[in-house]
Motif scaffolding. Structure first.
Motif, PDB file in Angstrom:
ATOM      1  N   GLU A 525     -19.874-108.131  -8.441  1.00  0.00           N
ATOM      2  CA  GLU A 525     -20.620-106.945  -7.922  1.00  0.00           C
ATOM      3  C   GLU A 525     -20.817-107.045  -6.509  1.00  0.00           C
ATOM      4  O   GLU A 525     -21.119-105.971  -5.807  1.00  0.00           O
ATOM      5  CB  GLU A 525     -21.876-106.897  -8.901  1.00  0.00           C
ATOM      6  N   ALA A 529     -19.952-104.282  -3.891  1.00  0.00           N
ATOM      7  CA  ALA A 529     -21.034-103.336  -3.067  1.00  0.00           C
ATOM      8  C   ALA A 529     -20.799-103.812  -1.428  1.00  0.00           C
ATOM      9  O   ALA A 529     -21.026-102.923  -0.645  1.00  0.00           O
ATOM     10  CB  ALA A 529     -22.400-103.903  -3.492  1.00  0.00           C
ATOM     11  N   ILE A 587     -24.882-101.738  -5.388  1.00  0.00           N
ATOM     12  CA  ILE A 587     -23.917-100.459  -5.007  1.00  0.00           C
ATOM     13  C   ILE A 587     -24.801 -99.489  -5.107  1.00  0.00           C
ATOM     14  O   ILE A 587     -24.408 -98.472  -4.114  1.00  0.00           O
ATOM     15  CB  ILE A 587     -22.944-100.565  -6.169  1.00  0.00           C
ATOM     16  N   HIS A 588     -26.065 -99.195  -5.723  1.00  0.00           N
ATOM     17  CA  HIS A 588     -26.795 -98.330  -5.631  1.00  0.00           C
ATOM     18  C   HIS A 588     -27.337 -97.918  -4.252  1.00  0.00           C
ATOM     19  O   HIS A 588     -27.131 -96.631  -3.568  1.00  0.00           O
ATOM     20  CB  HIS A 588     -27.974 -97.970  -6.615  1.00  0.00           C
ATOM     21  N   ALA A 589     -27.665 -99.056  -3.486  1.00  0.00           N
ATOM     22  CA  ALA A 589     -28.007 -98.952  -2.278  1.00  0.00           C
ATOM     23  C   ALA A 589     -26.952 -98.444  -1.085  1.00  0.00           C
ATOM     24  O   ALA A 589     -27.312 -97.661  -0.320  1.00  0.00           O
ATOM     25  CB  ALA A 589     -28.903-100.171  -1.699  1.00  0.00           C
ATOM     26  N   VAL A 591     -24.666 -96.730  -1.932  1.00  0.00           N
ATOM     27  CA  VAL A 591     -24.036 -95.228  -2.123  1.00  0.00           C
ATOM     28  C   VAL A 591     -25.167 -94.359  -1.601  1.00  0.00           C
ATOM     29  O   VAL A 591     -24.955 -93.301  -0.776  1.00  0.00           O
ATOM     30  CB  VAL A 591     -23.997 -94.975  -3.744  1.00  0.00           C
ATOM     31  N   ALA A 592     -26.525 -94.712  -1.688  1.00  0.00           N
ATOM     32  CA  ALA A 592     -27.411 -93.948  -1.147  1.00  0.00           C
ATOM     33  C   ALA A 592     -27.341 -94.023   0.478  1.00  0.00           C
ATOM     34  O   ALA A 592     -27.709 -92.889   1.132  1.00  0.00           O
ATOM     35  CB  ALA A 592     -28.686 -94.332  -1.507  1.00  0.00           C
ATOM     36  N   ASP A 625     -34.533 -87.077  -4.863  1.00  0.00           N
ATOM     37  CA  ASP A 625     -35.100 -87.813  -5.950  1.00  0.00           C
ATOM     38  C   ASP A 625     -35.601 -87.090  -7.319  1.00  0.00           C
ATOM     39  O   ASP A 625     -35.458 -87.583  -8.220  1.00  0.00           O
ATOM     40  CB  ASP A 625     -36.262 -88.550  -5.353  1.00  0.00           C
ATOM     41  N   CYS A 628     -32.053 -86.537  -9.252  1.00  0.00           N
ATOM     42  CA  CYS A 628     -31.685 -87.502  -9.633  1.00  0.00           C
ATOM     43  C   CYS A 628     -32.640 -88.829  -9.980  1.00  0.00           C
ATOM     44  O   CYS A 628     -32.833 -89.645  -8.933  1.00  0.00           O
ATOM     45  CB  CYS A 628     -30.425 -88.218  -8.774  1.00  0.00           C
ATOM     46  N   GLU A 630     -32.946 -91.532 -11.807  1.00  0.00           N
ATOM     47  CA  GLU A 630     -32.752 -92.909 -12.208  1.00  0.00           C
ATOM     48  C   GLU A 630     -32.794 -94.030 -10.985  1.00  0.00           C
ATOM     49  O   GLU A 630     -33.305 -94.897 -11.220  1.00  0.00           O
ATOM     50  CB  GLU A 630     -30.995 -92.771 -12.783  1.00  0.00           C
ATOM     51  N   TYR A 631     -32.334 -93.479  -9.666  1.00  0.00           N
ATOM     52  CA  TYR A 631     -32.392 -94.284  -8.965  1.00  0.00           C
ATOM     53  C   TYR A 631     -33.189 -93.489  -7.609  1.00  0.00           C
ATOM     54  O   TYR A 631     -32.578 -92.738  -7.079  1.00  0.00           O
ATOM     55  CB  TYR A 631     -30.968 -94.912  -8.218  1.00  0.00           C
ATOM     56  N   ILE A 633     -34.796 -93.286  -3.854  1.00  0.00           N
ATOM     57  CA  ILE A 633     -34.615 -93.660  -2.624  1.00  0.00           C
ATOM     58  C   ILE A 633     -35.820 -93.180  -1.744  1.00  0.00           C
ATOM     59  O   ILE A 633     -35.642 -93.357  -0.579  1.00  0.00           O
ATOM     60  CB  ILE A 633     -33.259 -93.198  -1.954  1.00  0.00           C
TER      61      ILE A 633
END
Length: 892
Positions: A525, A529, A587-589, A591-592, A625, A628, A630-631, A633
């Motif tokens: 992962e 990322a 990965i979330h960071a 993508v953001a 935010d 979405c 779930e995550y 920022i």
């Protein structure tokens, strides 16, 4: 016998035995007459103790009398001195001595003082020793006959003005006296005051205390007698009142019991001889039959046994090896318990118990090893570190050497291929002496038929012998796959592995395998990322006019974060420099971060001012935010700066981000004050921008907090460290400045990722810029158009003359018709040609299709067709309409 033998059931039986043979006479309560019987041990001891007590009491009374007399004499010396000095210094004494009749004045005073203080006399003498006062009136006016001691020792000191206390002994007279000289105001001697007290008076005081002393002595004798009687009774109870024959019979019984028990007893004397050894001790220690009374050195004992019996050290539940036996040993000195100097040693054969305890201890060690493995292995998500932890836990307690080899695909974060005979050595501890690389990182090929191959194929631990070494190979197994192998080795000097050790090896390997698999997943992962992060970051910095740019991205040790940077070209050869930090990691960071970067580029295409750019971005984060959840920022930070090479002004806006560092051309480093707003998505305050006037050749350094802040070091310390790294040389290139800033990292592998952007500023030369003010008169269009044509000719851009004149005519005409003053025209030449027309109106033109019947509306369409790019941007004074024309080929 009971004083020597204690700590076991043997001695309890001896005490029971002695109570069984107690005579009826011993069980009766003894009286004083029985205690004084000289035939018994108790009677003799009682008489001796009484004599000693009487002698001690007599000596004590004598000492107390002498001490009391000495104390009283000392008190008498202090009293006479105090009375004499008080009388000598009393007011009116000198005047009375100078008067016509001193005796009449001083005699009553002296007698009053004598009676009040209890001294025997207070005498005042003239310098010629004539008595002016005396307890005997007949002596008044008579000269005092000085003894020889007084004349030779006391009088010289009085003449020197000293006070003298002394003892005066004459026939039938012994006293203690103090003399004090009396002087006039002019220092002439006037007389002497003498105070004395006789020894008889002192003795009377002591005699008064003597009855008390004698009474105390009598009480002490009475108490000593009572204590002696009680001690005699205790001694009689202990000896049971037995006669020698009875005592002999009792010791015979004790001796029989001593040699019949199954516990060895050895008593050694202070001279190193064996005083007593029972049958069990002779059997356990292989002592000869005549060992008693012989020195230990003559018995040919094992060195460890000889040291045990001869040393003075106490032993409690110790373990001693005697041949093939394991003995439990207790050892105590005999002297503190009433015996002669020596030691008593008890021995018990505990060979079977010790073997059982050894197995229990081994099982406890296995459990402790597994517990420590569970606590220490897998505290990080790093495969190499996890393998090192497994090797460290097992080394020294379970193995003399440990190697951990992982499947090569696993080290890259991939799923293990089955079966895979290509391993990579990941951890190495000790000196294994096995085939394969001698250092971590080497490739290990598993041979067919080897213990490694059998463990790899069967998925179970394998016990084998590799030359003199004992080896266990265990698989690192998870689910249906094998991640690698761990090999435990013991040297020839150690205990070989047994089949019971296979279970422990498999358990250790299983616990490590779970952590290795977690680390493998994290590695995969993390790699994904990191690849995504790098793909979303700029591959290279665009070449910009009057601006050199360098950048760095340093991923975190534990995971990819959301730090990012960007360099965005803007019209008019301006450049936007962006640095941001997204909340979170992984990965979330990433993508953001990509979404924010695209949003900023979109807003930059609108050529918005920095403060408006931050406001739009703040609204976007808050809306994202909400949609979405779930995550989140919210809380991300960003710094957006726009540099204009014409004016040298950098306009900066920040949203919760650290301010930039500025390196001046002379090498000084400063942190300019800039407006700061809350992080993105928080809201609550409007965004503001700050304008910085940058010198040509200055370095603007934008960075994220990972460069200057850690858990152990605060931001201020990091900023000072960065200042020290950047200071000193203002002629560095941006790339060199990046390297210098990277050296300011608190650690080689930061715990947070770092984004760094360095820009060295330049300026457009004055001959690259042309500006004109346009009067609000339509006739001025031609004049400005002609001036622009001449400047283009000077720049060697005649080929662009017609196009530029047409575009400028349309833009100036629109500004004069629809705009407001002031109207200005500016030409910028570098890698392309920019034509800009500004006015005081904020209304921007729009591109549209004109109908066939429309008389106008085709100007902007014409500009869009002729120019490479065109657009508008708002300014505090109004707006600017610009268009870009590429330079002809071959034009510099």
């Amino acid at each position: 016998m009971t004083r020597y033998l204690h700590g076991g059931y043997v001695f309890e039986r001896l005490r029971v035995r002695s109570r069984t043979h107690t005579s009826p006479r011993a069980r009766s309560r003894p009286g004083i007459r029985a205690l004084l019987d000289p035939r018994s041990v108790a009677g003799r001891a009682l008489v001796v103790e009484l004599v000693i007590v009487l002698l001690l009491v007599a000596a004590g009374v004598t000492a107390l009398v002498l001490q009391a007399r000495s104390s009283t004499v000392n008190d008498a010396r202090r009293v006479t001195r105090g009375v004499a000095e008080s009388f000598a210094h009393a007011p009116g004494l000198v005047a009375a001595l100078d008067g016509p009749n001193p005796s009449a004045t001083l005699q009553p005073r002296a007698e009053a003082v004598r009676k009040a203080t209890g001294v025997d006399s207070v005498v005042v003498l003239t310098p010629d020793s004539v008595q002016l006062t005396s307890p005997y009136p007949e002596y008044l006016g008579r000269p005092y006959a000085q003894p020889r001691y007084v004349a030779e020792e006391v009088v010289p000191q009085l003449r020197k003005g000293r006070t003298v206390t002394f003892e005066l002994e004459e026939a039938h007279y012994h006293s203690i006296a103090t003399t004090v000289p009396v002087f006039g105001a002019d220092g002439t001697p006037k007389g002497v005051v003498a105070v004395n007290i006789t020894v008889e008076t002192v003795d009377s005081v002591v005699g008064a205390d003597l009855p008390v002393l004698l009474g105390g002595a009598a009480a002490a004798v009475a108490l000593a007698l009572v204590a002696t009687v009680l001690a005699g009774r205790r001694l009689r109870r202990q000896t049971r009142g037995l006669c020698p024959a009875e005592l002999a019979r009792m010791y015979e019984h004790h001796d029989a019991v001593l040699h019949a028990v199954r516990e060895g007893v050895v008593i050694t004397g202070g001279d190193g001889r064996i005083m007593l050894a029972n049958d069990e001790a002779r059997r356990l220690l292989a002592l000869p039959a005549d060992a008693e009374r012989r020195p230990l050195a003559e018995l040919d004992l094992a060195p460890a046994t000889a040291d045990l019996l001869s040393s003075a050290d106490e032993v409690t539940d110790g373990i001693h090896r005697a041949g093939d036996r394991t003995l439990a040993v207790n050892k105590r000195p005999t002297a503190p318990f009433g015996g002669l100097p020596g030691n008593v040693v008890t021995l018990r054969d505990s060979t079977e118990l010790h073997e059982l305890a050894g197995r229990v201890e081994a099982e406890g060690q296995r459990r402790r090893l597994l517990y420590e493995a569970g606590m220490r292995i897998g505290d990080t998500l790093d495969m190499t570190h996890t393998c090192d932890e497994l090797a460290d836990v097992a080394l020294g307690r379970f193995a003399d050497a440990v190697t951990v080899d992982l499947v090569d695909a696993v080290t890259r974060g991939e799923e293990p291929a089955a079966p895979d005979r290509l391993l990579r050595r990941t951890a190495l501890r000790g000196t294994p002496g096995a085939a394969g690389p001698d250092a971590a990182g080497g490739v290990v090929a598993v041979a067919d038929g080897s213990p490694q191959a059998r463990s790899l194929d069967g998925g179970r631990a394998v016990l084998a012998a590799d030359g003199p070494h004992s080896v266990i190979v265990a698989p690192l197994r998870v689910r249906d796959g094998v991640l690698g192998l761990v090999e435990f080795r013991r040297s020839p000097d150690g205990t070989p592995y047994e089949h019971d050790d296979l279970l422990l090896a498999e358990e250790l390997a299983a616990r490590a395998a779970v952590s290795v698999d977690n680390a493998r997943r994290f590695t995969r992962e993390h790699g994904t990322a990191e690849a995504l992060q790098h793909s979303l970051l700029p591959r290279f910095a665009p070449r910009r006019t009057a601006l050199e740019v360098a950048h760095r991205y340093l991923p975190a040790r534990a995971g990819v974060g959301g730090d990012w940077y960007d360099v965005i070209p803007l019209p008019g050869f301006r450049t936007a420099l962006v640095v941001g930090d997204v909340v979170g990691h992984g990965i979330h960071a990433a993508v953001a971060m990509g979404r924010l970067r695209i949003a900023i580029r979109t807003f930059a295409a609108l050529d918005l001012p920095p403060e408006e750019m931050m406001g739009r971005l703040d609204e976007l984060v808050a809306q994202t935010d909400e949609e979405c959840g779930e995550y989140q920022i919210t809380g991300s930070t960003c710094a957006y700066a726009v540099y204009d090479p014409v004016s040298g002004i950098c306009t900066l806006a920040r949203a919760g981000h650290l301010g930039p560092a500025l390196v001046t051309p002379d090498g000084a480093v400063e942190y300019p004050e800039t407006a700061l707003a809350p992080p993105l998505g928080v809201g609550g305050r409007p965004f503001e921008s700050t304008e910085l006037k940058l010198d040509e050749g200055a370095h603007l350094v934008l960075f994220t907090d990972g460069l200057v802040e850690t858990r152990e070091r605060d931001v201020d310390q990091g900023l000072e460290r960065l200042r020290s790294a950047l200071a000193g040389d203002g002629r560095r290139s941006p790339e060199e400045t990046c390297r210098a800033a990277a050296r300011a990292l608190p650690a080689p592998h930061p715990s947070d990722d770092v984004a760094l952007l360095v820009a060295r500023t330049g300026r457009l030369a004055p001959d690259q810029v042309a500006e004109w003010d346009v009067p609000m008169d339509p006739s001025a269009v031609g004049k400005i158009r002609n001036a622009c044509a001449r400047r283009l000719s000077e720049w060697g851009l005649d080929e662009l003359g017609f196009t530029a004149e047409l575009i400028l005519s349309e833009l100036i005409t629109n500004a004069l018709r629809y705009g407001t003053a002031p109207v200005r025209v500016r030409l910028l030449r570098d890698t392309s040609l920019y034509c800009e027309v500004s006015d005081g109106s904020s209304t921007a033109p729009h591109l549209r299709w004109a109908a066939t019947t429309d008389e106008g509306g085709r100007g902007i369409f014409l500009v869009a067709q002729l120019a490479h790019r065109w657009g508008t941007r708002c300014t505090p004074e109004g707006k600017v309409i610009w268009c870009e024309l590429p330079l002809p080929d071959g034009t510099e």
